[in-house]
Design a protein around this motif. Sequence first.
Motif, PDB file in Angstrom:
ATOM      1  N   PRO A 106       0.804  -1.229   0.000  1.00 57.53           N
ATOM      2  CA  PRO A 106       0.000   0.000   0.000  1.00 57.53           C
ATOM      3  C   PRO A 106       0.838   1.281   0.000  1.00 57.53           C
ATOM      4  N   ASP A 107       1.997   1.250   0.654  1.00 57.80           N
ATOM      5  CA  ASP A 107       2.822   2.459   0.741  1.00 57.80           C
ATOM      6  C   ASP A 107       3.451   2.845  -0.595  1.00 57.80           C
ATOM      7  N   ALA A 108       3.406   1.961  -1.575  1.00 54.19           N
ATOM      8  CA  ALA A 108       4.000   2.247  -2.885  1.00 54.19           C
ATOM      9  C   ALA A 108       2.969   2.733  -3.900  1.00 54.19           C
ATOM     10  N   GLN A 109       1.718   2.857  -3.485  1.00 53.53           N
ATOM     11  CA  GLN A 109       0.677   3.306  -4.419  1.00 53.53           C
ATOM     12  C   GLN A 109       0.923   4.753  -4.865  1.00 53.53           C
ATOM     13  N   PRO A 110       0.575   5.073  -6.112  1.00 59.79           N
ATOM     14  CA  PRO A 110       0.669   6.469  -6.555  1.00 59.79           C
ATOM     15  C   PRO A 110      -0.429   7.307  -5.907  1.00 59.79           C
ATOM     16  N   ARG A 111      -0.319   8.609  -6.026  1.00 61.82           N
ATOM     17  CA  ARG A 111      -1.324   9.487  -5.421  1.00 61.82           C
ATOM     18  C   ARG A 111      -2.548   9.671  -6.317  1.00 61.82           C
ATOM     19  N   SER A 112      -2.320   9.615  -7.625  1.00 61.57           N
ATOM     20  CA  SER A 112      -3.466   9.734  -8.529  1.00 61.57           C
ATOM     21  C   SER A 112      -3.228   8.887  -9.766  1.00 61.57           C
ATOM     22  N   LEU A 113      -4.311   8.558 -10.430  1.00 60.34           N
ATOM     23  CA  LEU A 113      -4.284   7.720 -11.627  1.00 60.34           C
ATOM     24  C   LEU A 113      -5.238   8.319 -12.647  1.00 60.34           C
ATOM     25  N   THR A 114      -4.697   8.729 -13.790  1.00 58.00           N
ATOM     26  CA  THR A 114      -5.512   9.278 -14.875  1.00 58.00           C
ATOM     27  C   THR A 114      -5.502   8.299 -16.038  1.00 58.00           C
ATOM     28  N   LEU A 115      -6.666   7.812 -16.407  1.00 56.43           N
ATOM     29  CA  LEU A 115      -6.810   6.829 -17.483  1.00 56.43           C
ATOM     30  C   LEU A 115      -7.413   7.520 -18.705  1.00 56.43           C
ATOM     31  N   ILE A 116      -6.682   7.508 -19.817  1.00 55.66           N
ATOM     32  CA  ILE A 116      -7.103   8.238 -21.009  1.00 55.66           C
ATOM     33  C   ILE A 116      -7.463   7.263 -22.132  1.00 55.66           C
ATOM     34  N   GLY A 117      -8.738   7.185 -22.471  1.00 55.89           N
ATOM     35  CA  GLY A 117      -9.195   6.432 -23.638  1.00 55.89           C
ATOM     36  C   GLY A 117      -8.793   4.977 -23.657  1.00 55.89           C
ATOM     37  N   GLY A 118      -8.956   4.271 -22.537  1.00 48.22           N
ATOM     38  CA  GLY A 118      -8.553   2.870 -22.481  1.00 48.22           C
ATOM     39  C   GLY A 118      -9.732   1.918 -22.396  1.00 48.22           C
ATOM     40  N   PRO A 119      -9.571   0.686 -22.884  1.00 50.82           N
ATOM     41  CA  PRO A 119     -10.668  -0.289 -22.908  1.00 50.82           C
ATOM     42  C   PRO A 119     -10.811  -1.055 -21.586  1.00 50.82           C
ATOM     43  N   VAL A 120     -11.208  -0.353 -20.530  1.00 48.56           N
ATOM     44  CA  VAL A 120     -11.406  -1.016 -19.242  1.00 48.56           C
ATOM     45  C   VAL A 120     -12.555  -2.020 -19.353  1.00 48.56           C
ATOM     46  N   ASP A 121     -13.644  -1.609 -20.002  1.00 49.48           N
ATOM     47  CA  ASP A 121     -14.749  -2.521 -20.310  1.00 49.48           C
ATOM     48  C   ASP A 121     -15.077  -2.378 -21.789  1.00 49.48           C
ATOM     49  N   PRO A 122     -14.463  -3.199 -22.645  1.00 49.78           N
ATOM     50  CA  PRO A 122     -14.648  -3.064 -24.092  1.00 49.78           C
ATOM     51  C   PRO A 122     -16.094  -3.196 -24.544  1.00 49.78           C
ATOM     52  N   ASP A 123     -16.918  -3.939 -23.795  1.00 50.58           N
ATOM     53  CA  ASP A 123     -18.302  -4.154 -24.208  1.00 50.58           C
ATOM     54  C   ASP A 123     -19.232  -3.021 -23.787  1.00 50.58           C
ATOM     55  N   ALA A 124     -18.719  -2.057 -23.034  1.00 50.86           N
ATOM     56  CA  ALA A 124     -19.563  -0.942 -22.597  1.00 50.86           C
ATOM     57  C   ALA A 124     -20.032  -0.113 -23.784  1.00 50.86           C
TER      58      ALA A 124
END
Length: 429
Positions: free
Chosen positions: A196-214
């Motif tokens: 947990p201590d190595a997690q980044p502070r923020s995560l920005t996801l740009i145009g990625g297929p997290v759920d391709p069927d959506a």
Amino acid sequence: MRYMATYDLMETVRNTNQWLGSSALAMGSYPAFAMFPNPALQWMAAWGEVTERTFSRMSMKPDWNIPPFPAADGQDHVVTVEKEIVRDFGDLLHFRVAGRTAKKRKVLLVAPMSGHYATLLRSTVISLLPDCDLYITDWHNARDIPVSAGKFDVEDYTLYLVEFMRHMGPDTHVIAVCQPAPLTLAATAYLAEEDPDAQPRSLTLIGGPVDPDAAPTDVTDFGHRVTMGQLEQSMIQRVGFKHAGVGRKVYPGLLQLASFVSMNGDTHKSAFKDQIARVARGEAHEHDKHNKFYDEYLSVMDMPAEFYLSTVDRIFKNREIAKNEFVVAGKQVDMGKITTVAVKTVEGSADDISAPGQCIAALDLCTGLPDSKKASHLEEGAGHYGIFAGKSWRNNIRPLVLDFIDANDGDPVEKPTKVRKAPKRSKAA
């Protein structure tokens, strides 16, 4: 041997066209012919110049060529590219800005492994450098990786990201562009449970297929229409004898490029006809709009077969990320474990690769994350390329991403708040 012969045949066709273009340019530019002006010779030289440049770019890795940029001190600061971590299938690069002392936002830009080199994000890098201490993933051309290095699939990709995030530390902000968005989300969830201590502070996801069927597109339809057996038979080849990765199974860059071009064949055909005409008229130049785009677009790399096939099978067909069933190194990754990392998604309304709805699905997966740490943005009129490069990125999306980073640049660990007791009411009241 059959697949190696096919690979070498494709490279031979590319090399032959490069040679034909070079020969036509030399013949059309022959000084002795200048005594007898002939438009046909000008057109031959123009065709040769464009053809030779086109086919030579297909086998080259572009340079970063990051120009110096002016800073608040009025000086131009030179940017050097340094290898922070070196691995078989990809490196972590650091863009070091000479003479910069002020602390900037620490950002990891995760580049896609989808046929092009990380330099495809050059304009994104240039736009972020004045405001960020920037790092990027630089994936290698699979044909240059010896078979002895082993396999590389979606799980290995995820573990590479885990290693890079650990190295950079918890004050990091991650921006994942396109294909790596779901795997970057998985890497963050992996860290949330394992370290947990190595997690980044923020995560920005740009145009990625997290759920391709959506929101289905031609890309997702192709993934469902073709079986894995058909895909392996038609797309996978073994690297030929010319390269260090001889015998390695890959999805060849030239085959990928043929797919890219076929999606907008008429547009590319017109672009090259117009460029030949401009060269013949003397109106083209080394760094014109056509060359700047196609020098990068045509530079393709081979993808490890395991990575390509596992992406189609596990991300698109079985939707393991979308169903929160993704497994890394024998351990199921739970996106709900992300509780402190702020997550933002960016989509383009005209994106025909990862249509709106595919990326924002990440927010629903983060069930342990409070709404105050979730954000999304839909850029009207922007296509796939526009949401990380071009006018839409520069004018609208980039400022929003930087604001999101700044808003979440403090300690990400949620501290318990003291509950103030209500004052006692007097009996008289």
